[in-house]
Design a protein around this motif. Structure first.
Motif, PDB file in Angstrom:
ATOM      1  N   GLU A   1      48.962  53.356   1.971  1.00 14.63           N
ATOM      2  CA  GLU A   1      49.601  52.036   1.942  1.00 14.63           C
ATOM      3  C   GLU A   1      50.569  51.833   3.117  1.00 14.63           C
ATOM      4  N   LEU A   2      50.854  52.922   3.857  1.00 18.25           N
ATOM      5  CA  LEU A   2      51.868  52.841   4.901  1.00 18.25           C
ATOM      6  C   LEU A   2      51.439  51.944   6.049  1.00 18.25           C
ATOM      7  N   LYS A   3      52.448  51.285   6.603  1.00 15.41           N
ATOM      8  CA  LYS A   3      52.230  50.470   7.802  1.00 15.41           C
ATOM      9  C   LYS A   3      53.271  50.869   8.841  1.00 15.41           C
ATOM     10  N   PRO A   4      52.876  50.842  10.108  1.00 14.16           N
ATOM     11  CA  PRO A   4      51.564  50.470  10.656  1.00 14.16           C
ATOM     12  C   PRO A   4      50.507  51.533  10.344  1.00 14.16           C
ATOM     13  N   PRO A   5      49.225  51.198  10.525  1.00 12.78           N
ATOM     14  CA  PRO A   5      48.130  52.138  10.219  1.00 12.78           C
ATOM     15  C   PRO A   5      48.282  53.483  10.931  1.00 12.78           C
ATOM     16  N   ARG A   6      48.865  53.462  12.125  1.00  8.54           N
ATOM     17  CA  ARG A   6      49.025  54.713  12.877  1.00  8.54           C
ATOM     18  C   ARG A   6      49.949  55.679  12.126  1.00  8.54           C
ATOM     19  N   ALA A   7      50.995  55.148  11.516  1.00  2.79           N
ATOM     20  CA  ALA A   7      51.924  55.987  10.754  1.00  2.79           C
ATOM     21  C   ALA A   7      51.206  56.575   9.550  1.00  2.79           C
ATOM     22  N   SER A   8      50.361  55.766   8.905  1.00  4.92           N
ATOM     23  CA  SER A   8      49.590  56.237   7.758  1.00  4.92           C
ATOM     24  C   SER A   8      48.674  57.382   8.160  1.00  4.92           C
ATOM     25  N   LYS A   9      47.946  57.193   9.237  1.00  5.35           N
ATOM     26  CA  LYS A   9      46.991  58.203   9.704  1.00  5.35           C
ATOM     27  C   LYS A   9      47.704  59.487  10.129  1.00  5.35           C
ATOM     28  N   ASN A  10      48.785  59.336  10.909  1.00  5.52           N
ATOM     29  CA  ASN A  10      49.471  60.514  11.445  1.00  5.52           C
ATOM     30  C   ASN A  10      50.229  61.297  10.387  1.00  5.52           C
ATOM     31  N   LEU A  11      50.780  60.617   9.385  1.00 10.03           N
ATOM     32  CA  LEU A  11      51.489  61.351   8.328  1.00 10.03           C
ATOM     33  C   LEU A  11      50.506  62.254   7.580  1.00 10.03           C
ATOM     34  N   GLN A  12      49.306  61.762   7.339  1.00  3.58           N
ATOM     35  CA  GLN A  12      48.310  62.601   6.661  1.00  3.58           C
ATOM     36  C   GLN A  12      47.842  63.739   7.564  1.00  3.58           C
ATOM     37  N   GLU A  13      47.626  63.430   8.856  1.00  4.65           N
ATOM     38  CA  GLU A  13      47.130  64.443   9.783  1.00  4.65           C
ATOM     39  C   GLU A  13      48.183  65.513  10.075  1.00  4.65           C
ATOM     40  N   TYR A  14      49.450  65.099  10.145  1.00  2.50           N
ATOM     41  CA  TYR A  14      50.538  66.025  10.511  1.00  2.50           C
ATOM     42  C   TYR A  14      51.463  66.321   9.332  1.00  2.50           C
ATOM     43  N   TRP A  15      50.906  66.306   8.126  1.00  2.11           N
ATOM     44  CA  TRP A  15      51.740  66.499   6.940  1.00  2.11           C
ATOM     45  C   TRP A  15      52.486  67.841   6.969  1.00  2.11           C
ATOM     46  N   ASP A  16      51.804  68.917   7.361  1.00  2.34           N
ATOM     47  CA  ASP A  16      52.465  70.232   7.422  1.00  2.34           C
ATOM     48  C   ASP A  16      53.631  70.211   8.403  1.00  2.34           C
ATOM     49  N   GLN A  17      53.438  69.508   9.518  1.00  4.23           N
ATOM     50  CA  GLN A  17      54.504  69.416  10.520  1.00  4.23           C
ATOM     51  C   GLN A  17      55.678  68.606   9.976  1.00  4.23           C
ATOM     52  N   ALA A  18      55.390  67.581   9.191  1.00  5.03           N
ATOM     53  CA  ALA A  18      56.451  66.774   8.589  1.00  5.03           C
ATOM     54  C   ALA A  18      57.263  67.616   7.620  1.00  5.03           C
ATOM     55  N   CYS A  19      56.564  68.444   6.826  1.00  7.52           N
ATOM     56  CA  CYS A  19      57.262  69.317   5.878  1.00  7.52           C
ATOM     57  C   CYS A  19      58.144  70.327   6.618  1.00  7.52           C
ATOM     58  N   MET A  20      57.597  70.910   7.698  1.00  5.96           N
ATOM     59  CA  MET A  20      58.389  71.856   8.481  1.00  5.96           C
ATOM     60  C   MET A  20      59.603  71.151   9.073  1.00  5.96           C
ATOM     61  N   SER A  21      59.409  69.920   9.549  1.00  7.47           N
ATOM     62  CA  SER A  21      60.511  69.166  10.152  1.00  7.47           C
ATOM     63  C   SER A  21      61.601  68.898   9.125  1.00  7.47           C
ATOM     64  N   LYS A  22      61.189  68.608   7.891  1.00 11.19           N
ATOM     65  CA  LYS A  22      62.202  68.351   6.860  1.00 11.19           C
ATOM     66  C   LYS A  22      62.995  69.622   6.560  1.00 11.19           C
ATOM     67  N   THR A  23      62.304  70.744   6.524  1.00 14.61           N
ATOM     68  CA  THR A  23      62.999  72.018   6.282  1.00 14.61           C
ATOM     69  C   THR A  23      63.969  72.309   7.402  1.00 14.61           C
ATOM     70  N   LEU A  24      63.517  72.077   8.640  1.00 18.93           N
ATOM     71  CA  LEU A  24      64.385  72.320   9.789  1.00 18.93           C
ATOM     72  C   LEU A  24      65.581  71.379   9.813  1.00 18.93           C
TER      73      LEU A  24
END
Length: 871
Positions: free
Chosen positions: A222-245
């Protein structure tokens, strides 16, 4: 009422101060700007917060940072600048001296410590103020935890304050949600990758809607813009690592004892001593401790009666060490005391409680005070003054071995400074800070006391660094040699100088007309901006380099164009002649004294290498490259009945290099008196000795002298107008020819990197702090300094020994001839014609025997009716 604790992120504030405060160094060469900025912020916060408790946290950069599993990623942080790194242990020492609690733990970052201590204190019912330059700490803001972020605006420190409500108001998210925003957007400065393609605006919008990254991921489609939706799914592990950091650990395994953080009086005697050492004058006013200066000032006494002055003089004559100062009554230095009966004061110190300022008056004229001072100087073991040479016209000392010039001693210990005032020496050697607003009598007493008290400390330090013999055998005798040269001066034909200036003026006018005709327009040739427009826009000359202020018309740019464009050649000539006229033809005239001679100044505490410099005027800068420049030497003439003898060391620096390196081939060549440049050309260009061309010899000469200065392949390629690859090959061939030189230069740089300094043949030290710079160009410069300083410094020492020897022998033999000028490797003697042969023998012997090297020192000697002919 709730108690308050201030928590400071040590590294963050130190880092902010480092980049916000201009570079500062103390007299020992320590960078202090970060420490100074940190303390200013600390005092500002303490004045505002008035806390009961205070703690500063620091990172300990162990193998792990916040979490072991991400150590490798966060370990890619840019390394700390060396100039900042050296200040970290010092600020910790200063804080401990101020009784400030410091907490650090390997494996934990400062903000983990801040978060944990903040939680503990808030749970105890306390208010917390966290001082940090890192906006990560905004996640710690609550109703009782305030985040304070210092910012520098127009040189002033302002502080932004954030409670939880302030974070929400400014960023649209709560402090906890702020972590998730950063997890999405990342942070390049902290090496937090985030999610590609998601900026701050998008990240904030997503978290405002979904609360955290986990919920956002659950609704990724449901995220907008579509690029954010696509990249969050593709880079989910990186997002989790970033939150930990990005998440600060508020339950770190540390011990915190509130009582240890009790904030008392930081203005301790120990802290006062540190502030003096760091030279933070304007911060010392915060201290209310009894300074040692107050004790000393109680012993300052002013004397106006002659009988009391006589008692002091007689007592001083029996002392082992006496310090002295001569000043005008208004506190200014009186350079030559031209009016000896004028008002001034003589101040002497010969004990911690024996400091007397004797005022000139009707029954104690200055001549009398000078006479008594000379008597003291020649009867005590050590007579110490600052800048002694300046006072020798009136303090006519004959017993030179008793004298101690504190300025020269301070220079030897740290040749990188710009000046060596008694205030600096008092601070560095005696831990005394002198009030700039003190009255004249107090300042004079401090100067005399410092000259007395610092002599011992300076001597001990010179002995510890192996430079005491350099001081006693070379530098102190040189003070008197330079004085003799200044007194002698050099005669100038004023009318010839005027005529020379008129010739230059006429040629400059001719060149102006020629340049305007070639350019097709008139303009200000002296304006780089106008010249650049004419040459590169209007005349369309090639290779124009545009800068912020216009085209560059620097000499190196024009030199390359000159062979192909006559207008540029004429511009260069115009510049050279204009400088000749203003600096020399017109400039020298103002220095001619009533006796028709120029009495310039020779300085021995200016250059880092130990070379003597010349000022008022600078006679060492007389042009030699162009004939019209050399012609100015014709106006310098000997007095009637005399002739000039000019003696110049032949290739002294190359000879010193041969000696220092021990290179057998170079040493043998000098012993056989071979043509060094031709021999080098033969080896480097693989050409038989007898077939070396003039061009090859010139190129080899450039390599020979370039090596002494640590020349690079780029520098050599510029000098010889060859490719960088060719220049690199020249240098490689050179080192194959003279392997001893390569070893010596490499070893010298290695020593400088390890010890921080290089040493001449006579023990002179030249610090090379540039080698520790975080800047590549600075480090590169430091390596060239390390290569050259021992050679150039040894040449300077040898020249000084020769000067002392020549001057001493001329005086001891009662000759009329005088040493009058020194220019780098050249000495000029005004020789009585009847003493010519004797002086030539003295000059040659003293110069060639000034040092015992593995190769002979050779002197080229010429005579003439003016300096031009003699040279």
């Amino acid at each position: 009422m709730r108690e308050k604790i201030v928590l400071i992120d040590g590294h963050s504030i130190l880092n902010r101060a480092f980049y916000g405060v201009p570079d500062l160094t103390n007299s020992e060469g320590l960078h202090t700007n970060a420490i100074y900025g940190f303390l200013n912020i600390l005092f500002k916060i303490l004045d505002e917060e008035k806390p009961e408790y205070l703690t500063v946290t620091f990172d300990v950069h162990a193998p792990t940072f916040r979490h072991e599993m991400y150590a490798e990623y966060k370990g890619t942080r840019k390394p700390m600048a060396e100039e900042l790194r050296q200040q970290v242990p010092v600020i910790k020492e200063v804080l401990r001296a101020m009784d400030v609690e410091i907490i650090e733990k390997a494996g934990l970052e400062a903000d983990d410590l801040l978060g944990t201590i903040s939680r503990i204190c808030e749970e105890k019912g306390m208010d917390v103020a966290i001082i940090s330059g890192d906006r990560d700490t905004l996640q710690l803001a609550t109703e009782h935890v305030k985040i304070r972020i210092p910012k520098t605006k127009q040189g002033r420190t302002e502080v932004e304050d954030y409670y939880a409500s302030d974070v929400k108001e400014k960023y649209g998210v709560t402090p906890v949600e702020f972590i998730d925003v950063k997890a999405l957007m990342g942070d390049a400065s902290d090496n937090i990758p985030g999610v590609p393609g998601v900026g701050e605006k998008t990240a904030t919008k997503i978290i405002m809607e979904y609360g955290n990254i986990e919920n956002a991921y659950a609704h990724a489609s449901e995220l907008k813009p579509p690029r954010a939706s696509k990249n969050l799914q593709e880079y989910w592990d990186q997002a989790c690592m970033s939150k930990t950091l990005a998440t600060i650990n508020t339950h770190a395994d540390i011990e915190f004892h509130l009582e240890a953080a009790k904030h008392g009086d930081p203005y301790t005697k120990e802290a006062h001593d540190y502030f003096q050492k760091l030279q933070f004058k304007n911060l010392l006013s915060r201290f209310d401790v009894e300074a040692s200066s107050n004790k000393i000032e109680s012993h300052f006494k002013e004397i106006n009666e002659k009988d009391r002055a006589e008692k002091v003089f007689k007592e001083a004559e029996k002392a082992s060490t006496v310090g002295a100062a001569l000043t005008e009554d208004n506190g200014n230095v009186l350079p030559l005391f031209a009016h000896a009966s004028g008002y001034g004061r003589l101040t002497i110190a010969y004990g911690k409680d024996k400091i007397y300022s004797i005022v000139c008056g009707p029954d104690m004229e200055m001549d009398y005070l000078f006479e008594r001072l000379v008597h003291i100087a020649e009867n005590v073991q050590t007579f110490s003054m600052f800048d002694l040479k300046k006072y020798l016209p009136v303090v006519k000392i004959t017993k030179q071995e008793n004298c101690f010039d504190a300025t020269v001693a301070a220079y030897l210990l740290n040749p990188l400074k710009n000046d060596y005032t008694y205030e600096d020496v008092a601070r560095e050697q005696l831990n005394l800070m002198i009030d700039e607003k003190a009255d004249p009598m107090t300042k004079a007493c401090y100067e005399a006391y410092t000259a007395y008290a610092a002599a011992g400390s300076l001597t001990e330090k010179m002995q510890a660094e192996g430079m005491y013999h350099l001081f006693t055998d070379i530098e102190m005798p040189l003070v008197f040699t330079l004085f003799d040269m200044e007194q002698a001066g050099i005669q100038v034909e004023a009318e010839a100088l005027k005529f020379y200036g008129e010739q230059l003026g006429a040629r400059i006018v001719e060149l102006e007309k020629e340049i305007y005709e070639m350019a097709g327009e008139t303009f200000n040739i002296n304006s780089p901006k106008q010249l650049g427009v004419v040459l590169f826009d209007h005349m369309q000359l090639p290779n124009g380099k545009k800068t912020k202020t216009g085209y560059s018309t620097a000499a190196d740019v024009l030199d390359k164009l000159a062979p192909d464009y006559p207008v540029v050649e004429k511009v260069l000539e115009y510049r050279q002649l204009s400088k000749l006229k203003s600096t020399y033809a017109d400039g020298l005239a103002v220095y001619i004294s009533s006796d028709g001679r120029i009495h310039g100044k020779f300085n021995q505490t200016i250059t880092a290498t130990g070379r003597i410099s010349s000022t008022e005027p600078n006679l060492q800068n007389i042009p030699v490259r162009m004939e019209l420049g050399r012609l100015i030497r014709k106006v310098f003439v000997p007095k009637e009945g005399c002739v000039f003898i000019d003696a110049d060391y032949s290739q002294i620096e190359l000879r010193i290099l041969a000696h220092c390196s021990g290179d057998e081939q170079l040493i043998q060549a000098y012993k056989e008196a071979r043509d060094i440049h031709r021999m080098t050309a033969s080896q480097v260009f693989h050409t038989p000795f007898d077939e070396v061309t003039d061009l090859q010899r010139r190129n080899a000469k450039a390599v020979n002298f370039g090596i002494v200065y640590g020349i690079s392949s780029f520098g050599l390629s510029q000098d010889l107008s060859i490719t960088r690859k060719e220049a690199a090959q020249y240098i490689e061939n050179y080192f194959e020819t003279y392997p001893g030189i390569k070893r010596f230069l490499d070893d010298t740089v290695a020593h400088a990197k390890e010890e921080g300094y290089v040493v001449t043949l006579f023990g002179r030290r030249r610090p090379v702090p540039e080698l520790k710079s975080s800047n590549f160009m600075q480090r590169n410069f430091g390596e060239r300094v390390a290569m050259n300083a021992p050679i150039q410094g040894s040449a300077a020492d040898i020249m000084k020994i020769a000067m002392i020897g020549v001057n001493k022998e001329l005086k001891e033999k009662g000759l009329k001839s005088k040493l009058i000028l020194q220019v780098h490797d050249e000495l000029l003697i005004e020789a009585d014609k009847e003493e010519l042969e004797t002086v030539q023998e003295i000059l040659k012997r003293q110069m060639e025997q000034a040092a015992d090297l593995d190769v002979p020192l050779i002197v080229d000697m010429h005579t003439g009716e003016n300096w031009y002919e003699a040279k």
